[in-house]
Structure formats: structure tokens, C-alpha cells
Scaffold this motif. Structure first.
Motif, mmCIF file in Angstrom:
data_model
loop_
_atom_site.group_PDB
_atom_site.id
_atom_site.type_symbol
_atom_site.label_atom_id
_atom_site.label_comp_id
_atom_site.label_asym_id
_atom_site.label_seq_id
_atom_site.Cartn_x
_atom_site.Cartn_y
_atom_site.Cartn_z
ATOM 1 N N ALA A 3 0.815 -1.208 0.039
ATOM 2 C CA ALA A 3 -0.120 -0.073 -0.091
ATOM 3 C C ALA A 3 0.908 1.295 0.039
ATOM 4 C CB ALA A 3 -0.881 -0.006 1.073
ATOM 5 N N GLU A 4 1.976 1.242 0.619
ATOM 6 C CA GLU A 4 2.871 2.388 0.964
ATOM 7 C C GLU A 4 3.246 2.714 -0.389
ATOM 8 O OE1 GLU A 4 5.421 -0.952 2.216
ATOM 9 O OE2 GLU A 4 3.212 -0.206 2.681
ATOM 10 N N LYS A 5 3.850 1.669 -1.071
ATOM 11 C CA LYS A 5 4.380 2.015 -2.514
ATOM 12 C C LYS A 5 3.320 2.283 -3.605
ATOM 13 C CE LYS A 5 8.576 0.687 -1.769
ATOM 14 N NZ LYS A 5 10.021 1.853 -2.322
ATOM 15 N N LEU A 6 2.170 1.946 -3.360
ATOM 16 C CA LEU A 6 1.041 2.331 -4.429
ATOM 17 C C LEU A 6 0.678 3.758 -4.325
ATOM 18 C CD1 LEU A 6 -1.148 1.632 -6.385
ATOM 19 C CD2 LEU A 6 -2.662 0.786 -4.414
ATOM 20 N N GLN B 101 2.867 6.036 -3.136
ATOM 21 C CA GLN B 101 4.189 6.764 -4.068
ATOM 22 C C GLN B 101 3.987 6.909 -5.375
ATOM 23 O OE1 GLN B 101 7.904 4.832 -3.157
ATOM 24 N NE2 GLN B 101 9.005 6.040 -4.338
ATOM 25 N N VAL B 102 3.380 5.651 -5.932
ATOM 26 C CA VAL B 102 3.441 5.515 -7.565
ATOM 27 C C VAL B 102 2.265 6.661 -7.697
ATOM 28 C CG1 VAL B 102 2.375 4.168 -9.254
ATOM 29 C CG2 VAL B 102 4.060 3.483 -7.747
ATOM 30 N N ASN B 103 1.125 6.497 -7.150
ATOM 31 C CA ASN B 103 -0.007 7.411 -7.440
ATOM 32 C C ASN B 103 0.503 8.828 -7.259
ATOM 33 O OD1 ASN B 103 -1.645 5.483 -7.860
ATOM 34 N ND2 ASN B 103 -2.503 5.073 -5.848
ATOM 35 N N THR B 104 1.341 9.074 -6.221
ATOM 36 C CA THR B 104 1.736 10.620 -6.134
ATOM 37 C C THR B 104 2.567 11.228 -7.353
ATOM 38 O OG1 THR B 104 1.574 10.363 -3.695
ATOM 39 C CG2 THR B 104 2.821 12.163 -4.711
ATOM 40 N N ILE B 105 3.417 10.291 -7.873
ATOM 41 C CA ILE B 105 4.331 10.416 -8.967
ATOM 42 C C ILE B 105 3.530 10.628 -10.096
ATOM 43 C CG2 ILE B 105 6.272 9.777 -10.281
ATOM 44 C CD1 ILE B 105 7.398 8.227 -8.041
ATOM 45 N N GLU B 106 2.387 9.861 -10.450
ATOM 46 C CA GLU B 106 1.522 9.854 -11.554
ATOM 47 C C GLU B 106 0.907 11.282 -11.684
ATOM 48 O OE1 GLU B 106 0.234 5.200 -12.237
ATOM 49 O OE2 GLU B 106 -0.932 6.816 -11.270
ATOM 50 N N GLN C 274 11.334 8.872 -12.225
ATOM 51 C CA GLN C 274 10.894 8.223 -10.976
ATOM 52 C C GLN C 274 10.142 7.145 -11.152
ATOM 53 O OE1 GLN C 274 9.972 11.291 -8.086
ATOM 54 N NE2 GLN C 274 10.531 13.005 -9.654
ATOM 55 N N LEU C 275 9.159 7.096 -11.854
ATOM 56 C CA LEU C 275 8.135 6.041 -11.977
ATOM 57 C C LEU C 275 8.952 4.702 -12.438
ATOM 58 C CD1 LEU C 275 5.010 7.699 -13.556
ATOM 59 C CD2 LEU C 275 5.011 6.558 -11.262
ATOM 60 N N SER C 276 9.818 4.912 -13.229
ATOM 61 C CA SER C 276 10.786 3.772 -13.892
ATOM 62 C C SER C 276 11.433 3.062 -12.965
ATOM 63 C CB SER C 276 11.410 4.557 -15.325
ATOM 64 O OG SER C 276 12.322 3.393 -15.497
ATOM 65 N N ASN C 277 12.051 4.197 -12.195
ATOM 66 C CA ASN C 277 12.905 3.522 -11.039
ATOM 67 C C ASN C 277 11.975 2.876 -9.983
ATOM 68 O OD1 ASN C 277 15.059 4.600 -12.218
ATOM 69 N ND2 ASN C 277 15.139 6.416 -11.279
ATOM 70 N N THR C 278 11.056 3.647 -9.570
ATOM 71 C CA THR C 278 10.194 2.950 -8.586
ATOM 72 C C THR C 278 9.625 1.579 -8.879
ATOM 73 O OG1 THR C 278 9.374 5.129 -7.834
ATOM 74 C CG2 THR C 278 8.173 3.244 -7.154
ATOM 75 N N TRP C 279 9.175 1.367 -10.034
ATOM 76 C CA TRP C 279 8.519 0.056 -10.583
ATOM 77 C C TRP C 279 9.722 -0.924 -10.912
ATOM 78 C CZ3 TRP C 279 3.931 -1.106 -9.875
ATOM 79 C CH2 TRP C 279 2.918 -0.534 -10.056
#
Length: 280
Positions: A64-67, A69-74, A92-97
Motif C-alpha cells: 500500500a505504501e508503494k502504491l 508513492q506511485v500514485n503521487t508521482i503519477e 521516477q516512476l521507472s525507477n520505482t517500478w
């Protein structure tokens, strides 16, 4: 020669080329010529998966915490009114995924950043990621989507530098790994027609001829290449393999022995010696 090209090479040929390309490591040869997820099922072409579907499935697999983070960057991507901000958000999204081991999603966002940057280097790098993933994809729909992504990025890179044969050869590998082998061969033939001294393209075409049983064509091609590259161990080795498959064991062994003269790695020479013993 790129790793993608090795998928087109038979077991014996891969023995030498894998070692030469990646150092002193005994290869686990994949004898399959194409990806296990080549986008064809029952003779029918498979439709590519939608990225939205791929992304939704990936989001369900992460904490959930990663989700969050992803939604914030999106959100930053949507709000970014400056191209550099969007590029930064995509990276950032690429690095996170990537950190979440979701390689196709990571590659997608890197590709989006590359399109905005519109540089040959970034487009080619992202495209090669898709090509690498494509070769290991288990789902034909994902493989088809990855092939489409790679082709789009390679085309953009080629548009920036139409003379870059390496990019063209990479696109040929995508086509060969995604159910369009003749289109890939066509690109390779265009490369060697314009630049007959391109050894990697010549070797790939020769390997394809060997795999399809056209040993005479492989021999003719490589005998010609050897005239201008008499000390190229890969050329000599693949030519030897063509003669072996053609039934001329004596000529093959002679060439295998000759290829060792141009190998610096003693362990690689031992591998070739073992192979020679296996066919005597």
C-alpha cells in the motif's frame, strides 16, 4: 554481437558466441530460436495487452505504501507543465517500478521519458529494455505489447540516425522474436547490402541459414566474409559449423582448429577442443 541475436543461434554456435560476447562463462544454451511467448497462438496473432491492464495488475501486487508513492508521482506527470518535469516524473516512476521488480511497467515509463527527450541514446536504451524483456515474456499478449513498444522506440531512434546499423539490427531482432522473422531478415539484408563488411549482420544471416538447413547459403556468405576477416574467430567458427551440418566433417574440424588460433581465452579453446572431440 548483442545478446538478443544469440537467440537465433544453434547450440554449437552459441557456445562460441556467448563466450565471446560475455566473457568466460559456460553458457546455458537456449536452443529455441524465438521467445517462448512469441505472439501467435494456434496460428492466430495475439492482440497486445493494454498498458492500463498491465499497470492495474502490477498495482495489485505492490504494498500500500508503494502504491501511494506511485500514485503521487503519477499526479506529478499530469500536473507537470514543463517537459523536464514530466521527464523527471517518468524516470521516477521507472525507477520505482524497477525496484518493485515490475520490469515491463518500468520500461514503459522509461520509454515515455525517452520519447520526450527524443535522443537517440535514450530511445535506444529504452527499446533494448523491451527487447530483453520480450525474450523472457511468458504471456503472448505481453510479448506482443513489448514488441510494439520496442519497434516504436527503435523507429524513433532510426529517424534521428538513419545510418545506425546497430539500431536497425536490434529492430530486426524484435521482429524475429515477435512472429515476423522475414521482416527481420529483410532489415538484415538491407544492412549487408549497404554495408557488406558488417560482420554481426553477416553472422546473424548465416546463423539463420544454418538453422533453416540452408547450409550452402551460410557457407557462401561466410566464405566471402572470411576473405576480408581471415582472423575473426567467430566467423571461422560459424563457418565450421555450417560445414559440419553440411556433412563435411573434415573441413569443419580444420576450421574449428583454425578458429582457436585467434582466441585469447584458454578456457574458450578448451570448450572448442571438447566440441571437436564430440564430432570426431
Amino acid at each position: 554481437m548483442r545478446k538478443s541475436q544469440l537467440l537465433l543461434i544453434g547450440a554449437a554456435v552459441a557456445l562460441l558466441v556467448v563466450l565471446y560476447a560475455f566473457g568466460r562463462t559456460v553458457p546455458k544454451v537456449d536452443k529455441k530460436a524465438m521467445s517462448t511467448a512469441a505472439p501467435m497462438q494456434g496460428g492466430q496473432e495475439v492482440a497486445p495487452i493494454a498498458f492500463s491492464e498491465l499497470l492495474e495488475a502490477a498495482k495489485k501486487r505492490i504494498p500500500a505504501e508503494k502504491l501511494l508513492q506511485v500514485n503521487t508521482i503519477e499526479t506529478n506527470v499530469v500536473r507537470g507543465d514543463v517537459k523536464t518535469q514530466q521527464i523527471s516524473a517518468y524516470r521516477q516512476l521507472s525507477n520505482t517500478w524497477d525496484s518493485l521488480n515490475e520490469a515491463p511497467v518500468s520500461a514503459y515509463y522509461l520509454g515515455q521519458a525517452a520519447k520526450l527527450e527524443n535522443s537517440e541514446k535514450s530511445l535506444t536504451f529504452a527499446a533494448n529494455l523491451f527487447l530483453t524483456h520480450l525474450q523472457h515474456a511468458e504471456d503472448p499478449a505481453v510479448a506482443k505489447w513489448e514488441a510494439n513498444q520496442a519497434n516504436e522506440l527503435f523507429d524513433a531512434a532510426i529517424a534521428l540516425n538513419p545510418e545506425n546499423d546497430t539500431i536497425k539490427m536490434s529492430k530486426a531482432m524484435v521482429l524475429m522474436n515477435s512472429g515476423e522473422p522475414m521482416a527481420g531478415v529483410g532489415i538484415l539484408r538491407e544492412v549487408v547490402a549497404k554495408h557488406p563488411d558488417n560482420v554481426d549482420a553477416q553472422l546473424t544471416l548465416a546463423n539463420l541459414a544454418i538453422q533453416s538447413g540452408q547450409y550452402d547459403k551460410a557457407i557462401d556468405r561466410l566464405e566471402g566474409v572470411m576473405k576480408s576477416h581471415p582472423d575473426n574467430a567467430k566467423v571461422i567458427f560459424v563457418l565450421a559449423e555450417a560445414y559440419r551440418n553440411h556433412g563435411d566433417k573434415q573441413r569443419a574440424i580444420q576450421l574449428f582448429e583454425q578458429s582457436k588460433q585467434y582466441m585469447k581465452d584458454p578456457e574458450l579453446k578448451k570448450e572448442v577442443d571438447s566440441y571437436i572431440k564430440s564430432i570426431q
